[in-house]
Design an enzyme around this catalytic site. Structure first.
Site, mmCIF file in Angstrom:
data_model
loop_
_atom_site.group_PDB
_atom_site.id
_atom_site.type_symbol
_atom_site.label_atom_id
_atom_site.label_comp_id
_atom_site.label_asym_id
_atom_site.label_seq_id
_atom_site.Cartn_x
_atom_site.Cartn_y
_atom_site.Cartn_z
ATOM 1 N N LYS A 243 0.817 -1.273 0.111
ATOM 2 C CA LYS A 243 0.081 0.158 0.026
ATOM 3 C C LYS A 243 0.729 1.279 0.060
ATOM 4 C CE LYS A 243 -1.357 1.541 4.028
ATOM 5 N NZ LYS A 243 -0.933 2.236 5.007
ATOM 6 N N SER A 244 1.950 1.327 0.704
ATOM 7 C CA SER A 244 2.608 2.400 1.052
ATOM 8 C C SER A 244 3.590 2.618 -0.468
ATOM 9 C CB SER A 244 3.773 2.331 2.294
ATOM 10 O OG SER A 244 3.044 2.338 3.168
ATOM 11 N N ARG B 263 2.863 5.980 -3.095
ATOM 12 C CA ARG B 263 3.793 6.883 -3.702
ATOM 13 C C ARG B 263 4.089 6.758 -5.147
ATOM 14 N NH1 ARG B 263 4.549 5.552 1.559
ATOM 15 N NH2 ARG B 263 5.952 6.883 2.954
ATOM 16 N N ASP C 213 -7.647 1.848 -0.197
ATOM 17 C CA ASP C 213 -6.680 2.682 -0.060
ATOM 18 C C ASP C 213 -6.068 3.293 -1.487
ATOM 19 O OD1 ASP C 213 -6.898 2.797 2.552
ATOM 20 O OD2 ASP C 213 -4.998 2.783 2.999
ATOM 21 N N ASN D 103 -10.420 6.305 4.172
ATOM 22 C CA ASN D 103 -9.471 6.499 5.176
ATOM 23 C C ASN D 103 -8.260 6.256 5.007
ATOM 24 O OD1 ASN D 103 -9.214 6.880 7.835
ATOM 25 N ND2 ASN D 103 -9.998 5.123 8.823
ATOM 26 N N GLY E 254 -4.826 7.458 4.583
ATOM 27 C CA GLY E 254 -3.964 8.251 5.300
ATOM 28 C C GLY E 254 -3.167 8.956 4.379
ATOM 29 N N SER F 150 4.449 10.413 10.181
ATOM 30 C CA SER F 150 5.582 10.602 9.047
ATOM 31 C C SER F 150 5.189 11.157 7.994
ATOM 32 C CB SER F 150 6.364 9.441 9.113
ATOM 33 O OG SER F 150 5.559 8.356 8.372
ATOM 34 N N GLN F 151 3.673 11.254 7.532
ATOM 35 C CA GLN F 151 3.011 11.309 6.129
ATOM 36 C C GLN F 151 3.027 12.587 5.753
ATOM 37 O OE1 GLN F 151 -0.737 9.188 6.308
ATOM 38 N NE2 GLN F 151 0.191 7.375 6.554
ATOM 39 N N ASP G 28 3.014 -0.216 12.694
ATOM 40 C CA ASP G 28 1.942 -0.850 12.033
ATOM 41 C C ASP G 28 1.980 -2.497 12.438
ATOM 42 O OD1 ASP G 28 1.140 0.431 8.625
ATOM 43 O OD2 ASP G 28 1.070 1.231 10.749
ATOM 44 N N GLU H 155 -6.460 4.365 12.079
ATOM 45 C CA GLU H 155 -7.790 3.955 11.622
ATOM 46 C C GLU H 155 -8.733 4.051 12.751
ATOM 47 O OE1 GLU H 155 -5.117 3.006 10.323
ATOM 48 O OE2 GLU H 155 -5.357 2.246 8.397
ATOM 49 N N HIS I 165 -8.912 -2.359 9.564
ATOM 50 C CA HIS I 165 -8.143 -3.815 8.665
ATOM 51 C C HIS I 165 -7.074 -4.508 9.516
ATOM 52 C CE1 HIS I 165 -4.557 -1.035 6.567
ATOM 53 N NE2 HIS I 165 -5.037 -0.532 7.747
ATOM 54 N N ARG I 166 -6.212 -3.861 10.262
ATOM 55 C CA ARG I 166 -5.108 -4.595 10.911
ATOM 56 C C ARG I 166 -5.516 -5.158 12.124
ATOM 57 N NH1 ARG I 166 -1.184 -3.737 7.868
ATOM 58 N NH2 ARG I 166 -0.788 -1.718 6.953
ATOM 59 N N LYS J 160 -9.321 -2.420 3.208
ATOM 60 C CA LYS J 160 -8.756 -1.394 2.952
ATOM 61 C C LYS J 160 -7.342 -1.243 2.236
ATOM 62 C CE LYS J 160 -7.204 2.939 5.842
ATOM 63 N NZ LYS J 160 -5.899 3.079 5.701
HETATM 64 O O1 LIG Z 1 3.943 6.586 4.648
HETATM 65 C C1 LIG Z 1 3.128 5.362 4.645
HETATM 66 O O2 LIG Z 1 3.179 4.814 3.749
HETATM 67 C C2 LIG Z 1 2.591 5.265 6.176
HETATM 68 C C3 LIG Z 1 3.412 5.736 7.110
HETATM 69 C C4 LIG Z 1 2.628 5.117 8.531
HETATM 70 O O3 LIG Z 1 1.789 6.324 9.018
HETATM 71 P P1 LIG Z 1 2.004 7.304 10.255
HETATM 72 O O4 LIG Z 1 3.300 8.037 9.825
HETATM 73 O O5 LIG Z 1 1.017 8.232 10.400
HETATM 74 O O6 LIG Z 1 2.244 6.442 11.545
HETATM 75 C C5 LIG Z 1 1.923 3.907 8.620
HETATM 76 O O7 LIG Z 1 1.391 3.686 9.761
HETATM 77 C C6 LIG Z 1 1.187 3.881 7.462
HETATM 78 O O8 LIG Z 1 0.653 2.469 7.314
HETATM 79 C C7 LIG Z 1 1.537 4.070 6.029
HETATM 80 C C1 LIG Z 2 -1.941 3.622 9.442
HETATM 81 C C2 LIG Z 2 -2.354 2.786 8.397
HETATM 82 O O1 LIG Z 2 -2.693 3.603 7.274
HETATM 83 P P1 LIG Z 2 -2.799 4.871 6.784
HETATM 84 O O2 LIG Z 2 -2.373 5.940 7.865
HETATM 85 O O3 LIG Z 2 -2.202 5.051 5.769
HETATM 86 O O4 LIG Z 2 -4.458 5.110 6.504
HETATM 87 C C3 LIG Z 2 -2.201 1.285 8.324
HETATM 88 O O5 LIG Z 2 -2.366 0.931 7.120
HETATM 89 O O6 LIG Z 2 -2.019 0.679 9.270
#
Ligand SMILES: O=C(O)C1=C[C@@H](OP(=O)(O)O)[C@@H](O)[C@H](O)C1
Ligand SMILES: C=C(OP(=O)(O)O)C(=O)O
Length: 431
Positions: free
Chosen positions: A24-25, A29, A51, A98, A100, A175-176, A320, A348, A392-393, A418
Site C-alpha cells: 500500500k505504501s 507513492r 486505499d 480513510n 492516510g 511521518s506522512q 503498523d 484507523e 483492517h489490521r 482497506k
Molecule cells: O507513509 C506511509 O506509507 C505510512 C506511514 C505510517 O503512517 P504514520 O506515519 O502516520 O504512522 C504507517 O502507519 C502507514 O500505514 C503508512
Molecule cells: C495507518 C495505516 O494507514 P494510513 O495511515 O495510510 O491510513 C495502516 O495501514 O495501518
C-alpha cells in the site's frame, strides 16, 4: 462475505509460500510520483484495495490519463510533468476514504495544482490530524485551510506556483506529512529545505519516500533525519516500476508460522526491501523463531512447542506491526511490552485502546499506557466476538490469533478491503 467471520482453528503447523498483494505504501507513492513525472509510467504488481483505488480515482478526477489493468495488477499513467488540472475557481472534490497516505500525499501535491480542491474522507478521516501539514505548506506560501477548523480534513487547497524556500514540519503525529512535502518539493520554483520540528516518528517510511524519489530521478539531501534539502528544477523521470509485496500484510502469515510452529515463506520480499516492516521477522526471531532473510525472500519457522518468548520492544519504526505482535502475545511464555507507539491512537482507530479492549475480552491481562501496551499472557477465552473498529489490521491480526483459539469470531471482517481485500482467501490457503 457476511458481517461476521468465524475463524476455523488450525491443529497443525502451517507451511507454505504465501503470496501477498503489492505494498500500500509503495503503491500510494508510485501513483503521485508517476502523475508528476514527464511521460508514461508503467507500474506493475500494483495493490488494488480501498486505499489505492481512492488514490487512482482521485487522479482520474484530476484528469490524468490512466490505463488501469486490475487483472494484471498494472497501472499506466501519463505523467503531466508537474501539471495538475483544476476547474478554475470551482472546487474539485477528492474523496480519499480513510487512506492516510492518499489524504496527506494528495494534499501536499495539490499545492501545485491549477485550481481549487477539497480533500475529504469518511467520518474517521475527519478525525485524523493534518494540521501539521497545513502549517508546513502555509510556510511555503500555499493557500490551504481545514474547512471545519478541526485541524483535520476536509481540507481546501488553492493550488498554484509553489514558491519553495524553508519550512518546518512536526513529525510526532505522523511521518506522512513529511513524505507528502518531500514528494511535491521538486516542483517548487526554488530550492526547498524542510526542517523537522521535534521528534520524527516512523522514519522508515520517510526513507522509503526518499528512495522512491531517487528511483524516479530526484535526489533528496537527508541531513540526519532533522532536515531535508531538495534542489529546485529536478523532475521525476517516467519509467516502469515494480511494486514490492506488502511487508505489513505479510506479517500476519509469518505470525501464523510463529504460533503454530510452522514455516512460511514470502517471496520477493527480502533484505533490500524499501519497507521497514520487513524487519518484523527479526522481532519474531527475538521471540524464539528461526528466520531466514535473503535478498528476495523471508522465511519464518515457529518454535516446535508453539511457545514464544515474551519481548519488550520500542516499535515506533514498525508501528503498523503493533497489532500483529499483540495478537501473538497470548502465546508467549512471558509478557509482551510494546513501547513508543502513542501516535497509533490517531490512525484507523485508537489502536492502543482497541487492542486493550479486545485482548481483555479474550482473557488477557493488558496494561494500557498513553504510548505503550503491556500484555500478560493468559489462557484464551473461547467463543469471543472481536470488534474490528473499521480497522483492517485489527481484523487481520485477530484472525491469526483465532487460528489457535476456539470459536473466535470477527465482526465486520471486510474492513480488510482497506489494504487486503483477498485476505481471507489467502488465509484459507493455510488450512
Ligand atoms: O507513509 C506511509 O506509507 C505510512 C506511514 C505510517 O503512517 P504514520 O506515519 O502516520 O504512522 C504507517 O502507519 C502507514 O500505514 C503508512
Ligand atoms: C495507518 C495505516 O494507514 P494510513 O495511515 O495510510 O491510513 C495502516 O495501514 O495501518
Amino acid at each position: 462475505m457476511s458481517d461476521i467471520y468465524k475463524v476455523k482453528p488450525i491443529s497443525y503447523p502451517v507451511k507454505g509460500i504465501v503470496q501477498v498483494p503489492g505494498s500500500k505504501s509503495i503503491t500510494n507513492r508510485a501513483l503521485p510520483i508517476a502523475a508528476l513525472a514527464d511521460g508514461e509510467c508503467r507500474l506493475s504488481h500494483v495493490l488494488f484495495s480501498d486505499d489505492s483505488r481512492h488514490f487512482i480515482n482521485c487522479l482520474k478526477t484530476l484528469g490524468f490519463q490512466m490505463n488501469v489493468d486490475e487483472p494484471n495488477k498494472e497501472v499506466r499513467i501519463q505523467g503531466q510533468n508537474g501539471y495538475i488540472s483544476g476547474n478554475g475557481d470551482e472546487v474539485v472534490d477528492l474523496f480519499v476514504g480513510n487512506a492516510g497516505t492518499a489524504a496527506r500525499f494528495l494534499t501536499a501535491c495539490l499545492a501545485i495544482g491549477d485550481g481549487v480542491y477539497r480533500v475529504d474522507g469518511i467520518p474517521r478521516m475527519r478525525e485524523r490530524p493534518i494540521q501539521d501539514l497545513i502549517d508546513a505548506l502555509r510556510m511555503l506560501g500555499v493557500s490551504i485551510e481545514d474547512e471545519l477548523q478541526t485541524g483535520c480534513p476536509p481540507v481546501r487547497i488553492r493550488g498554484g506556483k509553489l514558491p519553495g524556500g524553508k519550512t518546518r514540519v512536526k513529525g510526532n503525529k505522523s511521518s506522512q506529512y513529511l513524505s507528502g512535502l518531500l514528494l511535491v518539493a521538486p516542483y517548487a520554483s526554488s530550492d526547498v529545505t524542510i526542517e523537522i520540528d521535534g521528534e520524527l516518528i516512523a522514519k522508515p517510511y520517510v526513507h522509503m519516500t526518499i528512495e522512491m524519489m531517487k528511483a524516479f530521478g530526484v535526489e533528496v539531501e537527508n541531513r540526519d533525519d532533522q532536515a531535508f534539502f531538495i534542489r529546485a528544477g529536478q523532475r521525476y523521470q517516467a519509467r516502469t516500476y515494480a511494486i514490492e509485496p506488502d511487508a505489513s500484510n505479510a506479517s500476519y502469515f509469518l505470525a501464523a508460522a510463529a504460533i503454530t510452529g510452522g514455516t512460511i515463506t514470502i517471496e520477493n520480499l527480502g533484505k533490500n526491501s524499501l519497507q521497514g516492516d520487513a524487519g518484523f521477522a527479526y522481532v519474531l526471531e527475538r521471540m524464539g523463531c528461526q528466520v531466514s532473510l535473503t535478498n528476495d525472500s523471508v522465511t519464518v519457522t515457529g518454535p516446535q512447542d508453539g511457545k514464544l518468548q515474551g519481548i519488550d520492544i520500542d516499535l515506533n519504526e514498525m508501528s503498523d506491526m503493533t497489532q500483529t505482535l499483540a495478537a501473538i502475545a497470548p502465546f508467549a511464555s512471558t509478557p509482551v511490552t510494546i513501547r513508543n507507539i502513542g501516535h497509533i491512537r490517531l490512525q484507523e482507530t485508537d489502536r492502543i485502546k482497541a487492542l486493550a479492549t479486545e485482548l481483555g475480552k479474550l482473557g488477557q491481562t493488558v496494561h494500557e499506557y498513553p504510548d505503550a501496551l503491556r500484555i500478560e499472557p493468559a489462557p484464551i477465552r473461547p467463543n469471543v466476538e472481536i470488534d474490528t473498529y473499521d480497522d483492517h489490521r485489527m481484523a487481520m491480526s485477530f484472525a491469526i490469533l483465532g487460528l489457535c483459539a476456539d470459536g473466535l469470531v470477527l465482526r465486520d471482517p471486510m474492513c480488510v478491503r482497506k489494504t487486503f481485500p483477498t485476505y481471507y482467501e489467502v488465509l484459507e490457503t493455510l488450512y
